[in-house]
Structure formats: structure tokens, C-alpha cells
Design an enzyme around this catalytic site. Structure first.
Site, PDB file in Angstrom:
ATOM      1  N   HIS A  19       0.907  -1.061   0.234  1.00 30.58           N
ATOM      2  CA  HIS A  19       0.036   0.092  -0.030  1.00 30.58           C
ATOM      3  C   HIS A  19       0.697   1.296  -0.276  1.00 30.58           C
ATOM      4  O   HIS A  19       2.149   1.283   0.000  1.00 30.58           O
ATOM      5  CB  HIS A  19      -0.987   0.042   1.079  1.00 30.58           C
ATOM      6  N   HIS A  22       4.030   1.200   2.306  1.00 32.08           N
ATOM      7  CA  HIS A  22       5.176   0.511   1.935  1.00 32.08           C
ATOM      8  C   HIS A  22       5.854   1.435   0.718  1.00 32.08           C
ATOM      9  O   HIS A  22       6.995   1.505   0.520  1.00 32.08           O
ATOM     10  CB  HIS A  22       4.820  -0.846   1.422  1.00 32.08           C
ATOM     11  N   CYS A 130       2.571  -8.208  15.266  1.00 31.77           N
ATOM     12  CA  CYS A 130       3.864  -7.830  15.156  1.00 31.77           C
ATOM     13  C   CYS A 130       4.823  -8.762  15.413  1.00 31.77           C
ATOM     14  O   CYS A 130       6.264  -8.586  15.490  1.00 31.77           O
ATOM     15  CB  CYS A 130       3.838  -6.766  16.518  1.00 31.77           C
ATOM     16  N   CYS A 144      -2.482  -3.643  21.496  1.00 34.80           N
ATOM     17  CA  CYS A 144      -1.262  -3.458  20.869  1.00 34.80           C
ATOM     18  C   CYS A 144      -1.149  -1.945  20.091  1.00 34.80           C
ATOM     19  O   CYS A 144      -2.470  -1.713  19.585  1.00 34.80           O
ATOM     20  CB  CYS A 144      -1.027  -4.743  20.098  1.00 34.80           C
ATOM     21  N   HIS A 147      -1.505  -2.187  16.344  1.00 39.61           N
ATOM     22  CA  HIS A 147      -2.735  -3.216  15.616  1.00 39.61           C
ATOM     23  C   HIS A 147      -4.211  -2.868  16.360  1.00 39.61           C
ATOM     24  O   HIS A 147      -5.251  -3.378  15.838  1.00 39.61           O
ATOM     25  CB  HIS A 147      -2.517  -4.508  15.450  1.00 39.61           C
ATOM     26  N   LYS A 294      -4.930   5.707  10.654  1.00 41.23           N
ATOM     27  CA  LYS A 294      -3.979   4.859  10.354  1.00 41.23           C
ATOM     28  C   LYS A 294      -4.876   4.048   9.275  1.00 41.23           C
ATOM     29  O   LYS A 294      -5.931   3.423   9.441  1.00 41.23           O
ATOM     30  CB  LYS A 294      -3.520   3.915  11.379  1.00 41.23           C
ATOM     31  N   LYS A 297      -6.919  -2.651   6.597  1.00 39.86           N
ATOM     32  CA  LYS A 297      -7.928  -3.085   5.849  1.00 39.86           C
ATOM     33  C   LYS A 297      -9.351  -3.183   6.504  1.00 39.86           C
ATOM     34  O   LYS A 297     -10.545  -3.065   5.678  1.00 39.86           O
ATOM     35  CB  LYS A 297      -7.480  -4.620   5.486  1.00 39.86           C
TER      36      LYS A 297
HETATM   37  O1  ME8 Z   1       6.970  -4.552   9.891  1.00 39.77           O
HETATM   38  N1  ME8 Z   1       2.697   5.035   6.599  1.00 39.77           N
HETATM   39  O2  ME8 Z   1       6.824  -5.363   7.680  1.00 39.77           O
HETATM   40  P1  ME8 Z   1       5.554  -4.336   7.146  1.00 39.77           P
HETATM   41  C1  ME8 Z   1       4.297   4.967   6.260  1.00 39.77           C
HETATM   42  N2  ME8 Z   1       8.548  -7.320   8.201  1.00 39.77           N
HETATM   43  N3  ME8 Z   1       4.886   3.778   6.175  1.00 39.77           N
HETATM   44  C2  ME8 Z   1       4.201   2.766   6.423  1.00 39.77           C
HETATM   45  C3  ME8 Z   1       2.983   2.706   6.576  1.00 39.77           C
HETATM   46  C4  ME8 Z   1       2.134   4.067   6.863  1.00 39.77           C
HETATM   47  N4  ME8 Z   1       0.939   3.932   7.057  1.00 39.77           N
HETATM   48  N5  ME8 Z   1       2.393   1.406   6.778  1.00 39.77           N
HETATM   49  C5  ME8 Z   1       3.424   0.675   6.550  1.00 39.77           C
HETATM   50  C6  ME8 Z   1       7.502  -5.156   8.816  1.00 39.77           C
HETATM   51  N6  ME8 Z   1       4.770   1.638   6.313  1.00 39.77           N
HETATM   52  C7  ME8 Z   1       8.445  -6.434   9.026  1.00 39.77           C
HETATM   53  C8  ME8 Z   1       9.804  -5.570   8.780  1.00 39.77           C
HETATM   54  S1  ME8 Z   1      12.430  -5.324   8.693  1.00 39.77           S
HETATM   55  C9  ME8 Z   1      13.817  -6.144   9.196  1.00 39.77           C
HETATM   56  C10 ME8 Z   1      11.059  -6.278   9.014  1.00 39.77           C
HETATM   57  C11 ME8 Z   1       6.135   0.938   6.008  1.00 39.77           C
HETATM   58  O3  ME8 Z   1       5.084  -5.105   5.819  1.00 39.77           O
HETATM   59  C12 ME8 Z   1       7.051   1.494   6.935  1.00 39.77           C
HETATM   60  O4  ME8 Z   1       8.028   1.399   6.228  1.00 39.77           O
HETATM   61  O5  ME8 Z   1       4.628  -4.396   8.295  1.00 39.77           O
HETATM   62  C13 ME8 Z   1       6.861   0.526   7.813  1.00 39.77           C
HETATM   63  O6  ME8 Z   1       8.024   0.463   8.690  1.00 39.77           O
HETATM   64  C14 ME8 Z   1       6.827  -0.897   7.112  1.00 39.77           C
HETATM   65  O7  ME8 Z   1       6.124  -0.425   6.081  1.00 39.77           O
HETATM   66  C15 ME8 Z   1       6.288  -1.966   7.965  1.00 39.77           C
HETATM   67  O8  ME8 Z   1       6.086  -2.951   6.850  1.00 39.77           O
END
Ligand code: ME8
Length: 641
Positions: A19, A22, A130, A144, A147, A294, A297
């Protein structure tokens, strides 16, 4: 050899398609990497996917497939989204790849051998989304904070990394290296976490319960899949290519604040235990919120980046994301804001400079760039503005002030537009004796556009390459080219063409939003903002004369069932006011009531009766009406201001 620069995104979970959040981090790292490449540094940009664990296994089960088939598919979706967004990553890592697993096992064994991994029983509150335990204190109203769901109590015999041992060391690191985690607010958050015991970190699960992970090398009955697996991707990719010495000291991690603790506490202590040096910076940004919430889904407010790219073009979308978020803080996404930004900065300011320059070159010089003629202070001043930008932009980018970097470039574009208006080339063109001056203005504009295309290249690579092609000078660029002022040489043929950034029709967009809001608004959607009328000046408001009146009579309208013909006492005057409030008030309710009257409204005939004013009333969404009045009695005729 060029100075190395190593930038990473988080590796994203493959339990849902990418999204805008990311996309933001990934575009950000792409832009950061491209600026460094443009400045001549030796860049490696790593991204990837986090593929192990309980929730991935569950998602695969829900999709009716095997974990491997599932992660293959979703990981490919991430990759193709990044391709569409123009992400020039150098490496993509997946935690299910053997090259990664080998490094994780090697590091685990090393840390185990030195006694920093122990076996034990642990019970606590666990958030599966998490993939970590929470302390009571970290929860918000028992849920949490990421979430909003209640974590479940779990108790299991697992292996633990003795993280607490490294707490004093980590505090000292943050104190002696205040820049390690930035912006400062996040460093302070981590320091606050370190004021109390951080406990030991659970790093394994019994294979019998969760098989989808990496087997511990000394105990095949347990797998690791949580942070010990994921965080090591930053290191394992380098090791698998033999690049760790070259790039590791230059590591810049980019994440959002949701994963601050794993990156600010778990990761540095893991590195220390493994005998590895720290990364250079942990750069932490805020959230993109959608209408101040935030994205999730369940709320149904997930913004899909590729939809926006389809509507506005990839480069305009990238520009907006970087221009409209202050690094470290949250930003609220609204499509109208995106459209307005595209129009103001790209379609108007930059589009205008290009259209004017190419138009005038066509008209006055047959589309061919001239040599500079004599130069005046105004010509030199604009050149000086651009000459200072490569350093300024790089400084802003390195300090994470992306918005300011772009604002600085756009301020120079506005200055170039003002320069054209002030130098008035259309006037110079009228006098043959001033042909040299006209040459200077035209050439200066061409150089300013070229410089802009270089300065914005990392943010909008595709459109800026097109811009240079229009100027007749395609090809590779270096940041210093923006200050050279000789990159569009005499004799170059420029090309007119379609607008680089088409203007968005805001009215049409607003209309689709109104339709959309009603039709697909999710159940819990926040209320739409008020539909404001255009802003007015105080002088406009002062034109309205409002007075206190008392209704002295209410009679039926001869020609309309829904209207009252009211007699209103304004003190020295009496007015007849025709009012459409019959469905809401009886004559008895009205007579004797104090109302507010618009006293200087032009008289109007309503179904045959002349109305000399209007009375004010409010109506709510359910259609309940209430007359505006006063909270204490005042004489009829008093003015309302
Ligand atoms: O946490 N605004 O993966 P994840 C800005 N796999 N950035 C956002 C966002 C938002 N609303 N939502 C998500 C994980 N992000 C682990 C990480 S690393 C060794 C392991 C971005 O798929 C942002 O970069 O939940 C956030 O830190 C990341 O997606 C979390 O991605």
C-alpha cells in the site's frame, strides 16, 4: 574509489499487497539512493520481503495454498509494484532464500556458542501481527498500539537472546553518537525504553507448532522466524555477495516508527553480540494517515499506490509523497491535496517555464538555442541561485529534509518565471538592437530548465529525462551539471510537445469524490469535512446587515402551502418576510419569537408576495430546523455583528 552508500527499506511482510505506506518508504530510499548516485557515490540499495512466520503461514492457509507458493506469489507482487514505481534497487532479498538462511544460521550459532542464547520458559502478552511480546506498559488500553487488538497470553519454552546484558552498552552508544537514530525524537524514545530493563528476546518457536521458519543449527526442533531472522537481511545480502566490508560501515536504514523498537533496540544489541559494527544511521519516518486515521483493511481506507500512478503518473505521485511529508512526522493523505500539489508545482510553475521557454525559442529563434549575449545582473542572479542548489539539495537530503530540498528547487523555478516576466523577452524582441539581450534571456531559461531537470531527476527520473530530451540534450547527468550553466549549448534544437505534467481538473475530481463518498464510504469512515463556500474577506461579510426582529404576526401565504407571510418588528420599521418554515413551526410558536433578520437583502417577490428580508435558521443533517436567536433579550432593530 567513490564513497560507499548503503540504503535499506524494511523487508515487507508478504501477507498483503503493497500500500501507499510501503510505497512511501521504498520511494524514499530510491530517491535517497538516486541523489547519492547523482553525486557520484558508490550506492547499494537493498529491499526485499519478510516471508517466514505464523501469520504468513496462516495467510497461505487462508488462501488455500502452501506457504512457499504463497510467498512466491506475493513477493513477486511487491517486485512488480516496485518496477511500476520506478524503483531502482540494486538487490532484493527474500528471507526464504538459502543465501539468507545460511547467514542467519551462522550468526545464531556464533551467538549461541558465546553463551548469549539461552533456553527458557516464558509467558507474556504476544501480538501475532507484530510477532513480538509486549509489556503491560507498552499496551494502550490493553491493546497493541500498532494494531489495536488485544495480545494473547502465551507461555512457551523457547530460546532467548540475552538482550538485557547489552542495555548499558546501547545507552552509551546513543549518548556518544546522538545521530545514530534520527530524527532526535525517536532517539529519545529509544533512550526512554532503555531506562528500564528490556528483558531477553524470544527468538525461536517449537517446530512442531510453527514449522515455517529457519531451523536452529543446534536444535532442529526449534525454528527462528521472528526478528532474528528478519533483521539479519541487511547483513546477509552483503555477506552473500562478499560486499560487507565495502558497504556495511555506510548502512542507512529507513523505517517507519512502527518498528522502532526492533530496529532501535533488538538490532543494535544483536549486532553487538555477533561482534559486528553498528549501522551508520537509523532513519525513522512517520505514518501516512488517510483522513487522519491509520490505514487498515478493516476500516477500508487502504490507499493503493498503483491506482494513483494510473491517474496522476508515477513521477507526479513520487514528487507529492516527498514534498508533502515532513520526515519524522505523520502526514495525512488526501487525493485532492495530491491533485492540487501537481497543479501548483508541476503543471503551473514548472510546466509554465518549459512552455514559455520552448515557445519563445520557437518564435524568436526558430527552435534553436542561441549563445549567451551580454549578461546583466538579473541574468547572473538567476544563475547564482541555481549554482548554489546542488550543495543545498544534497545537504537537505542528507539531513532527511526532502520537503525542503524540493521546496528549494521549486523556489528557484518560481524565480525563473519571475525573471522571464521582469526581463520581458517579448519587449526585447521588438528592438533589433536588443537581440543579444534576448539571446541571453532565452539561453538562461534553457539552462535553468536543464538545471531543474538534474536537481529533480532522483524524484522524477522519467519526466526529467523527457524534459532534457525536449531541450535537445538527452543523456546521463551528474549533480554538478545543475550548476554548470553550459549544458544546453548554442545550436541545440528544442522540441515542443505535450504538457510534461497535465493539469488535473479539480472540479471534476471533487465531483467524483462526492459521488464516491456516498457510494463506497466504509461503515466506520470519518465524517466528510464541511462543504465550505469560497472564502470571503471581512469587508464582504460587513456588507450583510443583520438585525434583531420580533415576529408579530404569521399569516398563510395566498399561493403557497409551505410558506408563512411573517410580520417582523425591527423597532423603527416593520417588515414583511416570506419564509419557508411552515413545515417546522406553527403560527402560535412563531408569534412573539425573537429572530435574526437579514435586513439589507434586495426585496424579492415569492409567489406573488414581496419579501423584505430573510430570517436565519439552522438545519441539521436529519432536517430538523431551529431559528437563530439571542441568548438574552435585546430591543428589536439592534444590529448583529
Ligand atoms: O514490519 N505510513 O513489515 P511491514 C508510512 N516485516 N509507512 C508505512 C505505513 C504507513 N501508514 N504502513 C507501513 C514489517 N509502512 C517487518 C519488517 S524489517 C527487518 C522487518 C511501511 O510489511 C514502513 O516502512 O509491516 C513500515 O516500517 C513498514 O512499512 C512495515 O512493513
Amino acid at each position: 574509489m567513490a564513497e560507499p552508500y548503503y540504503a535499506t527499506t524494511p523487508i515487507f511482510y508478504v501477507n498483503a499487497a503493497p500500500h501507499i505506506g510501503h510505497a512511501y518508504t521504498t520511494i524514499l530510499v530510491d530517491v535517497a539512493s538516486r541523489y547519492q548516485r547523482l553525486a557520484g557515490r558508490d550506492v547499494r540499495f537493498l529491499t526485499g520481503t519478510d516471508e517466514h512466520g505464523e501469520k504468513i503461514a496462516k495467510a497461505a492457509e487462508a488462501a488455500g495454498t502452501t506457504p512457499q507458493a504463497y510467498v512466491d506469489e506475493v513477493s513477486a507482487q511487491f517486485r512488480s509494484a516496485w518496477d511500476e514505481l520506478g524503483i531502482a534497487y540494486d538487490a532484493f532479498i527474500r528471507t526464504t532464500e538459502p543465501r539468507h538462511q545460511a547467514v542467519v544460521q551462522e550468526v545464531l550459532q556464533r551467538v549461541y556458542d558465546q553463551g548469549d542464547i539461552i533456553y527458557g520458559e516464558y509467558g507474556g502478552l504476544y501480538c501475532v501481527k507484530c510477532e513480538r511480546y509486549y509489556t503491560e506498559k507498552e499496551l494502550e488500553d490493553g491493546t497493541c498500539p500498532q494494531h489495536g487488538i488485544a495480545p494473547e497470553y502465551r507461555s512457551e519454552a523457547n530460546y532467548f537472546f540475552r538482550m538485557e546484558t547489552y542495555r548499558p552498552w546501547l545507552r552509551e552508544q546513543l549518548e556518544t553518537n546522538p545521530d545514530l537514530i534520527r530524527p532526535e525524537g525517536y532517539r529519545n524514545e529509544v533512550l526512554a525504553m532503555l531506562r528500564e530493563p528490556i528483558g531477553d528476546l524470544s527468538i525461536s518457536r517449537p517446530k512442531a507448532r510453527v514449522p515455517w521458519g529457519i531451523p536452529l543449527p543446534w536444535d532442529e526442533e526449534h525454528v527462528t522466524y521472528v526478528w532474528f531472522d528478519a533483521l539479519l537481511n541487511y547483513w546477509s545480502d552483503l555477506v552473500s555477495h562478499g560486499l560487507e566490508e565495502r558497504y556495511w560501515p555506510a548502512a542507512e536504514h529507513f523505517i517507519a516508527k512502527d518498528i522502532l523498537k526492533p530496529h532501535g533496540v533488538f538490532w543494535p544489541t544483536m549486532l553487538k553480540a555477533a561482534g559486528l559494527p553498528l549501522f551508520r544511521h537509523l532513519n525513522v519516518h512517520g505514518y501516512w494517515l488517510v483522513e487522519d486515521r491509520k490505514m487498515s483493511k478493516s476500516v477500508g481506507n487502504v490507499v493503493r499506490p498503483l491506482d494513483l500512478v494510473d491517474r496522476y503518473g508515477n513521477d507526479a505521485f513520487r514528487y507529492f509523497l516527498l514534498r508533502d511529508m515532513r520526515f519524522g512526522l505523520d502526514a495525512s493523505f488526501h487525493e485532492l491535496g495530491l491533485a492540487e500539489r501537481v497543479n501548483a508545482d508541476l503543471a503551473n510553475d514548472l510546466g509554465n517555464l518549459l512552455a514559455r521557454t520552448v515557445g519563445m525559442l520557437g518564435k524568436y529563434r526558430g527552435g534553436v538555442v542561441p549563445a549567451f549575449g551580454p549578461r546583466e545582473d538579473a541574468d547572473r542572479a538567476l544563475q547564482a541561485t541555481f549554482a548554489a542548489l546542488p550543495d543545498a539539495v544534497l545537504r537537505h537530503v542528507e539531513a532527511l529534509h526532502y520537503d525542503e530540498a524540493l521546496a528549494a528547487v521549486m523556489a528557484a523555478v518560481s524565480e525563473a518565471n519571475r525573471y522571464v516576466s521582469d526581463r520581458a523577452p517579448w519587449e526585447l524582441a521588438k528592438e533589433a538592437a536588443r537581440a543579444g539581450e534576448l539571446d541571453t534571456v532565452l539561453r538562461t531559461c534553457a539552462e535553468a530548465l536543464y538545471a531543474t531537470s538534474v536537481l529533480l531527476d532522483p524524484v522524477m527520473p522519467e519526466r526529467m529525462a523527457t524534459l532534457r530530451a525536449r531541450l535537445g540534450v538527452p543523456g546521463d547527468v551528474h549533480l554538478d551539471d545543475a550548476a554548470a550553466w553550459d549544458r544546453v549549448p548554442e545550436g541545440t534544437r528544442v522540441e515542443a510537445g505535450e504538457a510534461l505534467f497535465p493539469r488535473v481538473d479539480l472540479e471534476a475530481l471533487k465531483a467524483t469524490m462526492e459521488v464516491g463518498d456516498g457510494a463506497d464510504a466504509p461503515a466506520e469512515a470519518v465524517e466528510a469535512p464541511l462543504p465550505h463556500k469560497p472564502e470571503i474577506a471581512i469587508d464582504d461579510f460587513a456588507k450583510v446587515e443583520l438585525r434583531v426582529g420580533t415576529i408579530t404576526a404569521a399569516e398563510d401565504h395566498p399561493n403557497a402551502d409551505r410558506l408563512w407571510v411573517l410580520t417582523v418588528d425591527l423597532g423603527p420599521e416593520t417588515r414583511t418576510v416570506v419564509s419557508g418554515i411552515k413545515a417546522h413551526y406553527t403560527a402560535e410558536q412563531l408569534v412573539g419569537t425573537t429572530v435574526i433578520v437579514v435586513a439589507n437583502l434586495a426585496p424579492a417577490k415569492l409567489r406573488g408576495v414581496t419579501s423584505q428580508g430573510m430570517i436565519l435558521a439552522a438545519e441539521d443533517a436529519e432536517g430538523t430546523l431551529s431559528l437563530a436567536g439571542l441568548d438574552r433579550p435585546l430591543a428589536p432593530g439592534s444590529e448583529v455583528r
